[in-house]
Design an enzyme around this catalytic site. Sequence first.
Site, mmCIF file in Angstrom:
data_model
loop_
_atom_site.group_PDB
_atom_site.id
_atom_site.type_symbol
_atom_site.label_atom_id
_atom_site.label_comp_id
_atom_site.label_asym_id
_atom_site.label_seq_id
_atom_site.Cartn_x
_atom_site.Cartn_y
_atom_site.Cartn_z
ATOM 1 N N GLU A 267 -4.326 -14.735 5.432
ATOM 2 C CA GLU A 267 -2.715 -14.282 4.801
ATOM 3 C C GLU A 267 -1.969 -13.902 5.913
ATOM 4 O O GLU A 267 -2.309 -13.818 7.049
ATOM 5 C CB GLU A 267 -3.164 -13.128 4.053
ATOM 6 N N ASP B 185 -4.972 -2.565 -2.597
ATOM 7 C CA ASP B 185 -5.442 -3.380 -1.324
ATOM 8 C C ASP B 185 -5.246 -2.567 -0.254
ATOM 9 O O ASP B 185 -4.993 -1.306 -0.248
ATOM 10 C CB ASP B 185 -4.224 -4.445 -1.416
#
Length: 623
Positions: free
Chosen positions: A504, A307
């Site tokens: 997020e 990520d």
Amino acid sequence: MSRQWMIRAAAMLLLVTVTPAAPPAAAVAGARAAALPYQDPSLPVATRVSDLMGRMSPDDKLGQMTQAERGSVSAGDITAHRLGAVLSGGGSAPSPNTPASWADMYDRFQNAALATPLGIPLLYGVDAVHGHNNVVGATIFPHNLGLGATRDPALVQRIGRAVAEEVSGTGVDWNFAPCLCVARDDRWGRTYESFGETPELPSAMATIVTGLQGATLNGPASVLATAKHYLGDGGTAGGVDQGDTRLSEQDLRAIHLPPFKAAVERGVGSVMISYSSWNGAKLHGHQYLISTLLKGELGFTGFVVSDWNGIDQIDGAPGASAHDVRTAINAGVDLVMAPTGWRQFIDLLRAEVQAGRVTQARVDDAVRRILTKKFELGLFERPLTDRAYTATVGSAEHRALARQAVARSQVVLKNAAGVLPLARTGNKIFVAGRSADDIGMQSGGWTISWQGSPGNITPGTTILQGIRNTAGAGTTVTYSRSGSGIDSSYRVAIAVVGETPYAEGQGDRPGGLGLDAADLDTIATLRASGVPVVVVLVSGRPLDVAAHLPGWHALVAAWLPGTEGQGVADVLFGAVQPTGKLPVTWMSGAAQQPINAGDGKTPLFPYGFGLTYDPPQDDTTPP
């Protein structure tokens, strides 16, 4: 993926100036077509990969393992450093933000990659998580939680195909989707990215992988899919983003692994590692879960991608270190997303290989996996944008599919005295609420920008517009955002309320899950008129409404429907019968979090609950 800095960087919002390679790389590729075995499409992919790898320098190989963000890389960088991948972070787009601009940008980047001595094409990745959501004018589908409410894997596969067409029309060949997390705590700010709280539901919806990739990766509008985030990111303690999932291996396998197994069985091309930890150990450095379980036991043959700056967190210190790099690569990460620090990553990895702390065999395994997918995608033969698909971005056909998905996702939770469906003719309807006439509010996060935002951010149909479109002869529809102006002459009042867009990190809500004061005031104004009130809740998760529910005649969970608000109106008026079922358990109070099916807690509405109109059901008691 975390993008905290990108909204501060003007470069992320501007088109990177990229000079086309000279001579044009496509012409060079055509002139030498099939001159070498790896350029011969008639040969098996494995043969082509082996031939190409035998010609690659160490720098070629390290470049293939590196992904940079478009705002931090130039055409010259791609060519000089042999970069294997580029991405757009959330909200990072060319200017103007149009499908044609995206296609032009992609082709310029791709030509820079093809200008390298070996002409290896790059992969370009985006988070097209509910449609091609970085592109103004794209069709924005419901976020995954709404799709989970449809219980329709075939519909989700069709959505994947539509998204692949729109993505392909902008040149992009790699999608950081689907999120196959199992959301176990609604306080988590990524709950809406999950198809549901049980492993069975995200597993069933792994059909979207087939939709994105097609029957074969080299087919028309094939886009490489990414199963994320491996493993257990939906189970962190307290629902904290990038937190710690504290479970036995037996429970981790039983709850969080099945959707990834389903994706692997469907041939998913890549898997993205989670920022989170498992019992204190960062997933980005977890050799057992990545190499032993995913690649070994599950037989995953694609490549593993980190990520956004995910490897940097392994040693707990800011930035990437030699320890971070060797730990991640040795654990089984194949391609590292190092958006701005890609040069440093290459230097660190080179030093680790030269010192023997990362073996050449591990590098070769990673590069082989990456190249295999590039060959399977047909990038060596068709590296540039297929402009035949550019016109599909936001097409009427795709918007009709999204409207269908929105209608199928609506969950009717209360319908006292059969107030729903609304009469189309001879009716007098009052509509209020922050989310009633706002595309940004109904689309949520990951829409045009990373966190999303209220407002007219992209073309679409708001819920209010859908209501007005559906109202028939003799029906009046009045709108006031705050509810002011209502009186007892109206037959029904619709309050469209919910959450302000978030993604997020910023979406975590550990302190409570209630409606905000403005929404409660709007509903109170409507109720004071004595008119029956229908609450349409636009949110990325269940909210704490139990104390207010007795005063509402009806409650509909609309989730985050995206650009096609007509689908909400279709259900309110009964043009489409409600069939949606809760993909998560609805709490009776925030103190119950986490609450999930089978845990013995008494919910307000259980997992799988959803009313229909025929025959009418007029209470909130589950059947």
